[in-house]
Every structure is written in structure tokens, then in C-alpha cells.
Design a protein around this motif. Structure first.
Motif, PDB file in Angstrom:
ATOM      1  N   LYS A   1       0.823  -1.218   0.000  1.00 27.13           N
ATOM      2  CA  LYS A   1       0.000   0.000   0.000  1.00 27.13           C
ATOM      3  C   LYS A   1       0.851   1.259   0.000  1.00 27.13           C
ATOM      4  O   LYS A   1       0.497   2.257  -0.626  1.00 27.13           O
ATOM      5  N   GLU A   2       1.962   1.214   0.730  1.00 28.92           N
ATOM      6  CA  GLU A   2       2.820   2.398   0.794  1.00 28.92           C
ATOM      7  C   GLU A   2       3.381   2.742  -0.582  1.00 28.92           C
ATOM      8  O   GLU A   2       3.610   3.927  -0.896  1.00 28.92           O
TER       9      GLU A   2
ATOM     10  N   ARG B   1       0.825   4.790  -2.359  1.00 32.78           N
ATOM     11  CA  ARG B   1       0.814   6.173  -1.861  1.00 32.78           C
ATOM     12  C   ARG B   1       2.039   6.946  -2.331  1.00 32.78           C
ATOM     13  O   ARG B   1       1.937   8.104  -2.759  1.00 32.78           O
TER      14      ARG B   1
ATOM     15  N   GLU C   1       1.870   7.907  -5.910  1.00 33.68           N
ATOM     16  CA  GLU C   1       0.640   8.632  -6.222  1.00 33.68           C
ATOM     17  C   GLU C   1      -0.152   7.916  -7.306  1.00 33.68           C
ATOM     18  O   GLU C   1      -0.607   8.509  -8.298  1.00 33.68           O
TER      19      GLU C   1
ATOM     20  N   THR D   1       6.766   9.933 -10.010  1.00 37.07           N
ATOM     21  CA  THR D   1       5.471   9.373  -9.639  1.00 37.07           C
ATOM     22  C   THR D   1       4.627   9.181 -10.880  1.00 37.07           C
ATOM     23  O   THR D   1       5.030   9.532 -12.012  1.00 37.07           O
TER      24      THR D   1
END
Length: 733
Positions: free
Chosen positions: A427-428, A431, A434, A479
Motif C-alpha cells: 500500500k505504501e 501512496r 501517487e 510518480t
């Protein structure tokens, strides 16, 4: 303390208890004596009776009989009863041979026959001892039917051992004149074969019925047992009585039915039953043959009995071999059964372990998955197995050769990159990059080492090629929205995947703020270094201005002592200015390289006092870096000592005898200890002068500076041989 005395009744032995012990000991010895005596009498009497039984069938010689069951008894008793059996065998054999009929034998001197009885008894006992010893050695646990090799060993051992009694007896009878040469060999053959066949036929019977449970009964129906026994008695009686009476030689093969039937008994029942049946058939056949009712009746009755015994021995050996084969098969079946049982238990145990391991792995996988998903670090799992395979297919090459290969083969590097598979992300990672989903991160992660970061991938390939398991690097990543950030990337091989490289873990940590802080810190440090250098430069210039002011002031003074004082002060100022100049020119703004500084200082003092090249100045030192707080006082002390040597060591009317004037500066460092030594070969110090207690300003200043360094000042001097000053101090931790 006084000892407590026990009552005298406790110290004296109990007469009744001692008597009971004596009685128990006497009873034990009496029982042992009775048992030994009983064994001795049993062995001797049975041997005597078996000898009488064999005597009734001896037709060629009273000493040699084709039927001799006593040899089987002579072998079994030492194995069962021990050493007392040898005395019983000797006694039984001696008594039997003493009572032999001698009417038909030559000579009437009884002492000759008494000597023959002793000699024969000795041979029988020696044969029994040798046979029992070899049997114990080559047949473990007395178990004859445990292995077919034991049966074969038994046959060879007893065939050879039975030569002993026959040889000793026949040789003795020949020497005593009881036998002549013509009768020697037939008697020896009859004796040897009678003993051997007697062992083969009767020893298994004694062993199975008297031995330590070697072959147990097997429970079967009485109908089956009675039927087999009745059939054997009928068959044996028919062969050795009925058919012989009618003299029908065509029925000779019927005797071989005994082999099949006795083998069946061996296989169906066991050793005891088969040996018992064989003894019954032996008694029937021996009695029938002895009465002349035999289908196989040669010219000699003894030969017929020997042939009969040979036939029965063959049946006995066949029975033993059948039993041993069955025992081996049963043992093999038992071993297979136990092995199968152990295997089943092992499989069940391993199944339970696998089940526990599966449950544990399931729990561990859940824990790992939870940690993987929720840890606050971006983690990616990749598959580098195809990269590993492509690298392993390359020929052997060194690190430099491989780096050159990657540089000249960009297509190979690109192919390796295309084979990398990103398997999973946490999950990180979503994040950090993005991204809107995990799949978007997996697609983006494939381009980590592209667009300017390809040299990191080459570095990774080199690590994989030469066995490295971890690679840490920093790179600029993007990202999903195109935002640039700096990241710390750690590539590591997961445990248990060292061979396949199918699971590698990549952690990505954003370090944009950290790198920005580092850049700001480096910029600030650079500014401070510039400022510090400028400060040292300005301090040096200020000290130079002060020195110039002292020089101008000295020109207005006519007193030589005042001029000298100004010069010394200028030298001290120059000493400090020189340190700041060293720091200004050095890359290390906190430390002074003192060996180079010492050489520059010595040259400045030489120039100040206008000392020519005839005075030699040597600075002996390896590079030593000292903090400024230590370098300034040590430099001032060095200035004073060099000034003292230049001014006073070599007056105008003095010249060293061995060489030209020399001043030596030696600086050395031993761990934390620093030693500075200044010496010369000049006139030395006056005898009345103590440098430690002198009122000279320069030497007093040296002492003060030494104390500031928390060191020790030593000196030595001798007339016309120069002086030496040494400062020793330890560097602070």
C-alpha cells in the motif's frame, strides 16, 4: 567437643546375623555343588547309555560303531552345562570303553585295555571341547537355524572336528597292539563317519529339545499332527520292514518320500517337531536295518548302517536348511513388516509435521502479508530468475571484462531489463508513487532504472553476476503524475531464493527532504570553511603588522639588548603567524601538519639570525597532525629551543671536532604519546647552569608551555658535546 560414644551393643556384631549369613553361604555352595554333581552324573550316564546303544550295532569292531548318538550328546552338553560336561564326557567314555567285550580281541592284559579306555576318553573329550569352542565362535547364540550359512558352518566344523577322536583312538589302539594295520583304516573310517553322522542326526534333536528355546512349538490342530506322525511311522515301517520282506527293489525310491514329509514337518511345525520325527524314523530304520530287513543290504551290515545313517543325515541337513531358509524368510518378513510399520509411523509423523508446518506457514504468510501491506516503507517484490539465467549462460570473465561487456552490449542490458517481472507491491508503494491502483505501480516500477538510471541497473547486473545479495543506491524517480523525487533504493535477495532469484525485495524510501538538507548543510559548511580561512588569513596579517611595528620601533632604540628583545618577540609572533598560515593553506582547518611546519619555522629562525649554510638543520619526523590548541604552544616551545641553539650553541671561537655544526629536530608519535627533541653538537650548557631553575625568559617560557601541554621537560648536556632538550606529552582522547 566431646565425642558421643555409642553403646557397646551397637559396636559388637550380632552373632545371630553372622550365623544366618554363614548358613546362607553354606546352603548356596551346597546347592551349587549338588547342581554340578547332578550335571556331571547326567552327562556321564547318558553318554554311557548312548554308547551302549551304539555298541549293539558294531559288527566290525567293538570300538567303532556306525551308529554313535553319543557324539551328538558330547557336542550339546558343553554348550548347555559348561565345563563340568567335559569331566562327564571323559568319565562316561572311559566307563563305556572299560566294559567292552574283549573275548574276540587279541591279548589278555587288562592294563592295555584300561590304557586304551583312557586314550579314547581323552580323544572324545578333546573332540567335544574343540567342537563346542568352534560352534560358539561361528554360530552365535547357539541358534543353528537362524541362517543357512550357520548350517553350512556346522557341517564343515563337525566333519573336521570328528577326525580328532577317530585319529587319537585308532592311533592309540594301533600302538597298544589292539588293532593291526589291516584293520586301521576301516576302523578309522567307521569311527569318523559314525561320529560325524551321529552329530548330524542327533545333535539337532538335543539342541531343539534341550537348548534355550531356539525353536518353539507352533500350535496346529491335533488332527494334522496325528495324521503326519502316523503317516511317517507307516511309511518308515513299510519301507524298512514290509517292502524289504518281499524283496521288491523297485520300491527303493519310496524312501525319498521321507525327505519331502520331514521337510513339510520342518516348514509346517518347526525344529523340535521335525527333529523328533527324524529320531522316530531313525529308530525304526536302524532297528529294521540291524535285523536285516532293509531294501538296501550290501555285503556288510556295518556298511548298510553307514549308508542308512548317511541317508538320515542328508534328511537332517535338508531339514535344517529348510528351517534356516524359513527362518530367514520369516525374519525378512518381520523386518519388512517392522520397516513398513516404521515407515507408516514415519509417514504419519511427517504428515502431522507437514500439517503443522502448513498451518504455521499459513499463519506466517498471513503475518508476512500483513507486514508487507502495512509497513510504512514502499516494498516491491520482483522476479529476477530470467536475468539470473541469462547471466549464467555468459562465458567466464573478470569484473573489468564484464563491465566492458555491459558497456559495449546495450542490447543485452535491455534484454535483461525486459525479463524483470514486478510481482507485487504494498500500500505504501501506491501512496508514494501517487498511483490509483497497485497495477499502476507494478507497471511504473519496471522503468525505475530507465531514463538516466541505467548505470544503476548495470551495477545491479554486476552484483548478481558475481554473487552479491544486496545493493543499495540512490536514484531520481517519478510518480505516476510525473512528479520527480529522490529515493533510496535497496535491492536484496529473499531467503531460500539464492539459487533461482525468483523473489527479490526492493524497498523504496523517499529522501527528497533529506537530500535537500544535506545540500544545505554542505553549502553552509563550505561558507564556514571560507570564513574560517579568511579569519586565519586576517589573524596572520594582523600578526605580521604587529611584527612590522616591533621592527619599526626597534630602529629608534640604540640599546643592543632592547634590539635583541624586539627580535625575539618578533620571532614569537612569526611562530604564531606561521601556524595560521599553515591552517589557511590546508584543507583541514582544525589540524596542523607539524612536521612541515617545523621545517618552515627552522628556516625562518635561521633567516632571522642570519645563520649561514655552514650550520646544518635537520628535521626528522613523519607527518603528524595536531590540533591548533596543541600546535601553538608546541610551536612556541620549538621556537624558543631553536632560538637558544642558534644563539648560543656555536660561538665564534668554537667548532665541533667531528663534523660541521648541526641542529637536529626529532618529532615522533607513539600511539597517544608525542616526543619533541631539539639537540645540537655545540658547546653545551655551562656546568653551573640549570635550565629548569634558570631565570632566562626563553627557557622559563618553554617550561610554562610544557606545563600547558601537561607534559614533561628533560635535558642533557656535556661540555663541547652539545645539549639536548626533550618535551614529552600525551594527546587528549
Amino acid at each position: 567437643m566431646e565425642k558421643v560414644l555409642k553403646p557397646s551393643s551397637q559396636l559388637l556384631p550380632n552373632p545371630k546375623s553372622e550365623m544366618n549369613k554363614i548358613l546362607r553361604l553354606m546352603l548356596s555352595r551346597s546347592l551349587k555343588f549338588i547342581q554340578t554333581t547332578a550335571k556331571f552324573l547326567l552327562v556321564a550316564s547318558v553318554y554311557f547309555l548312548l554308547g551302549k546303544f551304539g555298541e549293539s550295532f558294531g559288527t566290525f569292531s567293538d570300538y567303532a560303531s556306525p551308529i554313535w548318538p553319543a557324539s551328538g550328546w558330547g557336542l550339546i552338553t558343553p554348550l548347555l552345562f559348561g565345563r563340568v560336561s567335559y569331566f562327564g564326557i571323559f568319565t562316561g567314555s572311559f566307563l563305556y570303553n572299560c566294559q567292552i567285550r574283549h573275548e574276540e580281541l587279541p591279548g589278555q592284559d587288562l592294563s592295555i585295555y584300561f590304557g586304551a579306555a583312557v586314550l579314547i576318553a581323552f580323544g572324545s573329550t578333546l573332540q567335544s571341547f574343540t567342537g563346542a569352542y568352534l560352534y560358539r565362535k561361528f554360530v552365535p547364540d547357539l541358534d543353528l537355524t537362524k541362517n543357512t550359512s550357520f548350517v553350512l558352518r556346522f557341517l564343515w566344523i563337525e566333519t573336521l572336528v570328528c577326525i580328532i577322536a577317530a585319529t587319537i583312538a585308532c592311533s592309540g589302539l594301533l600302538l597298544l597292539g589292539i588293532l593291526d594295520l589291516n584293520s586301521l583304516f576301516p576302523t578309522w573310517i567307521t569311527w569318523w563317519m559314525g561320529d560325524s553322522l551321529g552329530v548330524f542326526v542327533y545333535f539337532p534333536f538335543f539342541l531343539s529339545w534341550l537348548g534355550p528355546g531356539v525353536a518353539r512349538f507352533q500350535v496346529h490342530s491335533w488332527k494334522e499332527s496325528a495324521g503326519l506322525v502316523s503317516f511317517l511311522i507307516l511309511l518308515g515301517g513299510g519301507i524298512f520292514y514290509f517292502f524289504s520282506i518281499n524283496q521288491i527293489p523297485a520300491y527303493f525310491p519310496l524312501s525319498y518320500l521321507l525327505i519331502a514329509v520331514i521337510s513339510l514337518v520342518s516348514l509346517r511345525f518347526g525344529g523340535r517337531e521335525s527333529s523328533l520325527v527324524l529320531i522316530i524314523v531313525s529308530i525304526i530304520s536302524i532297528l529294521g536295518t540291524a535285523q536285516g530287513d532293509s531294501y538296501n543290504f550290501p555285503a556288510s551290515k556295518e556298511v548298510s548302517l553307514l549308508l542308512l545313517q548317511s541317508f538320515l543325515s542328508a534328511i537332517s541337513v535338508a531339514s535344517l536348511l529348510a528351517l534356516s531358509v524359513i527362518r530367514e524368510r520369516i525374519d525378512a518378513q518381520n523386518e519388512i513388516y517392522h520397516s513398513h510399520k516404521r515407515l507408516e509411523d514415519l509417514v504419519a509423523e511427517r504428515t502431522q509435521e507437514l500439517d503443522r508446518s502448513y498451518r504455521f506457514l499459513g499463519a506466517s504468510e498471513a503475518i508476512y502479508k500483513g507486514l508487507f501491506e502495512n509497513v510504512p516503507i514502499a516494498i516491491l517484490e520482483c522476479d529476477y530468475s530470467k536475468v539470473r539465467k541469462m547471466l549464467s549462460e555468459l562465458p567466464e570473465m573478470s569484473t573489468k571484462e564484464f563491465a566492458k561487456f555491459l558497456k559495449t552490449n546495450p542490447k543485452f542490458v535491455s534484454e535483461c531489463y525486459e525479463t524483470v517481472s514486478v510481482v507485487d507491491a504494498n500500500k505504501e508503494s501506491v501512496r508514494l508513487f501517487e498511483a490509483s491502483s497497485k497495477e499502476e505501480v507494478l507497471f511504473l516500477a519496471r522503468n525505475f532504472f530507465r531514463k538516466g538510471n541505467d548505470h544503476y541497473f548495470k551495477k545491479l547486473l554486476s552484483r548478481i553476476r558475481f554473487g552479491a545479495r544486496v545493493l543499495h543506491t540512490e536514484a531520481s524517480l517519478s510518480t505516476c503524475n510525473g512528479k520527480q523525487f529522490e529515493a533510496s533504493i535497496r535491492w536484496s535477495l529473499a531467503p531460500e531464493f539464492e539459487d533461482t532469484f525468483s523473489s527479490t525485495i526492493i524497498t523504496v524510501t523517499e529522501i527528497t527532504d533529506k537530500k535537500q538538507a544535506e545540500r544545505q548543510l554542505k553549502s553552509s559548511l563550505k561558507e564556514k570553511e571560507v570564513m574560517l580561512k579568511e579569519i586565519h588569513h586576517r589573524v596572520k596579517n594582523n600578526l605580521q603588522v604587529i611584527s612590522s611595528l616591533f621592527n619599526l620601533q626597534s630602529e629608534y632604540e640604540n640599546d643592543p639588548k632592547i634590539h635583541e628583545a624586539f627580535t625575539e618577540s618578533q620571532n614569537r609572533i612569526q611562530t604564531m603567524a606561521l601556524i595560521h598560515d599553515e591552517l589557511y593553506q590546508s584543507n583541514d582547518l582544525g589540524n596542523v601538519e607539524f612536521s612541515g611546519y617545523s621545517k618552515r619555522l627552522a628556516e625562518k629562525i635561521r633567516s632571522a639570525y642570519k645563520i649561514g649554510a655552514e650550520t646544518r638543520v635537520d628535521v626528522i619526523s613523519s607527518p603528524i597532525h595536531l590540533e591548533i590548541s596543541i600546535a601553538i604552544p608546541l610551536g612556541l616551545a620549538l621556537n624558543e629551543l631553536l632560538t637558544n641553539s642558534f644563539k648560543y650553541a656555536f660561538p665564534h671561537n668554537f667548532s665541533p671536532t667531528d663534523e660541521r655544526p648541526k641542529i637536529q629536530v626529532r618529532l615522533q608519535k607513539k600511539e597517544n604519546l608525542v616526543i619533541l627533541e631539539v639537540s645540537d653538537n655545540g658547546v653545551g650548557l655551562p656546568n653551573e647552569l640549570n635550565p629548569i631553575a634558570t631565570h632566562s625568559f626563553g627557557l622559563t617560557l618553554v617550561q610554562v608551555l610544557t606545563k600547558q601541554l601537561k607534559g614533561k621537560l628533560d635535558f642533557s648536556s656535556s661540555k663541547d658535546n652539545g645539549a639536548s632538550f626533550q618535551i614529552r606529552f600525551e594527546l587528549p582522547n
